[in-house]
Write a protein that holds these residues in place. Structure first.
Motif, short mmCIF file in Angstrom:
data_model
loop_
_atom_site.label_atom_id
_atom_site.label_comp_id
_atom_site.label_asym_id
_atom_site.label_seq_id
_atom_site.Cartn_x
_atom_site.Cartn_y
_atom_site.Cartn_z
N GLY A 88 -18.60 -3.60 -8.62
CA GLY A 88 -17.21 -3.51 -8.21
C GLY A 88 -17.11 -2.77 -6.91
N SER A 89 -15.98 -2.89 -6.25
CA SER A 89 -15.78 -2.18 -4.99
C SER A 89 -14.38 -2.49 -4.45
CB SER A 89 -16.83 -2.58 -3.96
OG SER A 89 -16.81 -1.68 -2.88
N PHE A 90 -14.15 -2.09 -3.23
CA PHE A 90 -12.95 -2.50 -2.49
C PHE A 90 -13.44 -3.10 -1.19
CE2 PHE A 90 -9.88 -1.63 0.87
CZ PHE A 90 -8.73 -2.22 0.33
N ASN A 91 -12.95 -4.30 -0.86
CA ASN A 91 -13.42 -4.94 0.37
C ASN A 91 -12.31 -5.64 1.12
OD1 ASN A 91 -16.20 -5.37 -1.48
ND2 ASN A 91 -16.49 -4.80 0.66
N ARG A 92 -12.57 -5.81 2.38
CA ARG A 92 -11.75 -6.71 3.18
C ARG A 92 -12.59 -7.96 3.44
NH1 ARG A 92 -7.41 -6.37 7.29
NH2 ARG A 92 -7.77 -8.16 8.66
N CYS A 93 -12.15 -9.09 2.88
CA CYS A 93 -12.88 -10.34 3.06
C CYS A 93 -12.28 -11.10 4.22
CB CYS A 93 -12.78 -11.22 1.83
SG CYS A 93 -13.11 -10.39 0.29
N GLY A 94 -13.13 -11.81 4.94
CA GLY A 94 -12.64 -12.62 6.05
C GLY A 94 -12.86 -14.11 5.78
N ARG A 95 -12.85 -14.89 6.83
CA ARG A 95 -12.95 -16.35 6.68
C ARG A 95 -14.31 -16.81 6.17
NH1 ARG A 95 -9.22 -18.59 11.69
NH2 ARG A 95 -7.56 -17.10 11.23
N ASP A 96 -15.31 -15.95 6.30
CA ASP A 96 -16.64 -16.35 5.83
C ASP A 96 -16.80 -16.15 4.32
OD1 ASP A 96 -16.31 -13.65 6.11
OD2 ASP A 96 -18.38 -13.26 6.72
N TRP A 97 -15.76 -15.63 3.65
CA TRP A 97 -15.88 -15.33 2.23
C TRP A 97 -16.16 -16.60 1.42
CZ3 TRP A 97 -12.14 -15.49 -2.17
CH2 TRP A 97 -12.63 -14.78 -3.27
N GLY A 98 -17.29 -16.61 0.73
CA GLY A 98 -17.62 -17.74 -0.14
C GLY A 98 -18.20 -18.93 0.59
N LYS A 99 -18.22 -18.87 1.91
CA LYS A 99 -18.67 -20.03 2.71
C LYS A 99 -20.08 -20.48 2.34
CE LYS A 99 -15.95 -21.57 6.21
NZ LYS A 99 -15.43 -21.02 7.47
N ASN A 100 -20.98 -19.51 2.17
CA ASN A 100 -22.38 -19.87 1.93
C ASN A 100 -22.67 -20.24 0.49
OD1 ASN A 100 -22.93 -19.33 4.60
ND2 ASN A 100 -23.36 -17.17 4.20
N GLN A 101 -21.73 -19.91 -0.40
CA GLN A 101 -22.02 -20.13 -1.81
C GLN A 101 -21.70 -21.54 -2.26
OE1 GLN A 101 -19.69 -16.70 -3.20
NE2 GLN A 101 -21.50 -16.13 -4.39
N GLY A 102 -20.71 -22.16 -1.65
CA GLY A 102 -20.29 -23.48 -2.11
C GLY A 102 -19.73 -23.40 -3.51
N CYS A 103 -19.91 -24.46 -4.28
CA CYS A 103 -19.41 -24.50 -5.65
C CYS A 103 -20.56 -24.16 -6.60
CB CYS A 103 -18.85 -25.89 -5.96
SG CYS A 103 -18.06 -25.96 -7.56
N PHE A 104 -20.35 -23.19 -7.47
CA PHE A 104 -21.43 -22.80 -8.38
C PHE A 104 -20.84 -22.29 -9.69
CE2 PHE A 104 -21.41 -18.09 -8.08
CZ PHE A 104 -20.37 -17.97 -7.17
N ILE A 105 -21.68 -22.25 -10.72
CA ILE A 105 -21.22 -21.73 -12.00
C ILE A 105 -21.35 -20.22 -11.95
CG2 ILE A 105 -21.58 -21.66 -14.50
CD1 ILE A 105 -21.10 -24.44 -14.07
N ASN A 106 -20.21 -19.57 -11.96
CA ASN A 106 -20.20 -18.12 -11.88
C ASN A 106 -20.37 -17.55 -13.28
OD1 ASN A 106 -19.64 -15.49 -11.32
ND2 ASN A 106 -18.12 -16.03 -9.77
N PRO A 107 -21.44 -16.80 -13.56
CA PRO A 107 -21.69 -16.41 -14.96
C PRO A 107 -20.80 -15.27 -15.47
CG PRO A 107 -23.40 -15.53 -13.54
CD PRO A 107 -22.46 -16.32 -12.66
#
Lengths: 261, 261
Positions: free
Chosen positions: A11-30
């Motif tokens: 856990g944490s606190f973050n500021r996400c930008g436009r690159d958030w999730g870009k590299n992951q694509g679609c995946f089964i999040n466990p």
């Protein structure tokens, strides 16, 4: 002997930008996710539906579903990934396929508590960690209240005692006859019904998986193979390693190497 | 594997009159108490000091101290008796000899939650039970914050890892060398220091006591001697019975008869 029902993983606190999730694509999040969004927003695909995440809301996002993250601008977010520790809650959360939303305004009592996520992980037995656990129990109670598992699952009600028993006793690997008796069923019938409710598992492979997850955590905190085997109920390192490989498709020593690298 | 740190033993909402505590006299109360007083009041002796309990306040009353209850008029009270489940919290609460007071006004967020005590015990995994546990974690965090155990106990800090380990692993009865290593101490030194911190116990008699408390609970819920022995880590009913007698000064079958009568 009562368990705390979930494990807070990261856990944490973050500021996400436009690159958030870009590299992951679609995946089964466990794992399950909790997002508390203080500014900006984003989009998350869960299963087949895309959800908009907006500032001023908290979101419970269920795990074990195809998911994809996308942020068109930015998002400031307190977040936690967590996993159920109890079979009962695991079953409940597995059935919970929707996104639950809380207006942050309704959680304002908890603001000093979720702000602690900036310092995650908090020391065990610290006041802050107790408060964070308290917060989680409160949120889980909302989910349970919204969707009580009893409603549509008479079978689950019958299995309930056996499931709670397995949650407590999986380290001891109780025999099928004892488990079935907890559910007031004949052993074969119990075995079949369990497989219906938890596809891909038998009662024993389920308990084995739980033991091996514990084992992985123990290895990650520096315990030797022998210690870990003993602590997860295996008198023999050979049988332990065999179980570990069955569940994780790699040997305990490989897993340890990967953790340490 | 995380534990919920306390076990809620009994609780309810009652109107107490002048006979409250009359028949008990002064006795060592083994459990901690939480009283939330909505009307009237009473007096409680804890250790050597008498405390006035007033309407509009919540009180944490520590256990294991001589205590006496007295009510001159009447008191309407939500109450719970509880016991720590973790060695760490047990140690902490044992050192906590004072009475902690919360104005009920400060707990108003929790009013719908503590009102659930009227229905105690709530079903396991029900939303209400989660909320009640959430409330307890929150109160405990206040106690911990007020009196952090680190402050005056460098010895405890050194024992901490071993204690947390024993909390998790007492069923497996880990050897002294493993426990001592967790504290970074030589086995004999660890043994001596443990006895200093927990008078009347050795590391192993402590873990034995915890196993036997579990055993008592299992017997009370209808498990056979053999099942109970297995579940508390004894391969042999004879050794199990011997341990049980050592801790409770009666045999498991006697204990079960008393529970059932």
């Amino acid at each position: 002997m009562e368990w705390f029902p979930v494990k807070l993983l990261t856990g944490s606190f973050n500021r996400c930008g436009r690159d958030w999730g870009k590299n992951q694509g679609c995946f089964i999040n466990p794992f399950c996710r909790l997002y508390l969004i203080t500014k900006g927003g984003a989009h998350v695909l869960i299963g087949e539906r895309e959800h908009e995440l907006r500032s001023g809301n908290a979101y419970f996002l269920p795990g074990n579903l195809p998911s994809r993250n996308r942020c068109d601008d930015f998002m400031e977010v307190y977040w936690v990934h967590f996993a159920p520790q109890s079979l009962w809650l695991e079953y409940f959360l597995d059935r919970y396929k929707e996104v639950h939303v809380w207006p942050l305004d309704r959680l304002r009592f908890w603001k000093p508590v979720y702000s602690l996520l900036k310092e995650f992980p908090l020391p065990e037995n610290s006041p802050g960690n107790y408060r964070l656990q308290s917060f989680f129990l409160f949120l889980l109670s909302d989910l349970l209240e919204e969707k009580p598992p009893e409603d549509d699952t008479p079978l689950l009600l019958r299995l309930k005692n056996a499931l709670l028993f397995m949650d407590r006793e999986y380290l001891r690997n109780p025999p099928l006859s004892v488990l079935a008796a907890k559910a007031g069923m004949a052993p074969n019938y119990f075995h079949r019904k369990f497989k219906e409710v938890f596809p891909g598992f038998t009662p024993h492979s389920y308990m084995e998986t739980k033991r091996m997850r514990d084992a992985k955590a123990l290895l990650a905190t520096g315990h030797s193979l022998k210690e870990t085997a003993e602590m997860t109920g295996y008198a023999n390192v050979f049988y332990f390693s065999r179980s570990f490989k069955k569940v994780f498709r790699k040997s305990p020593s490989q897993a340890r190497k990967e953790i340490n690298s």
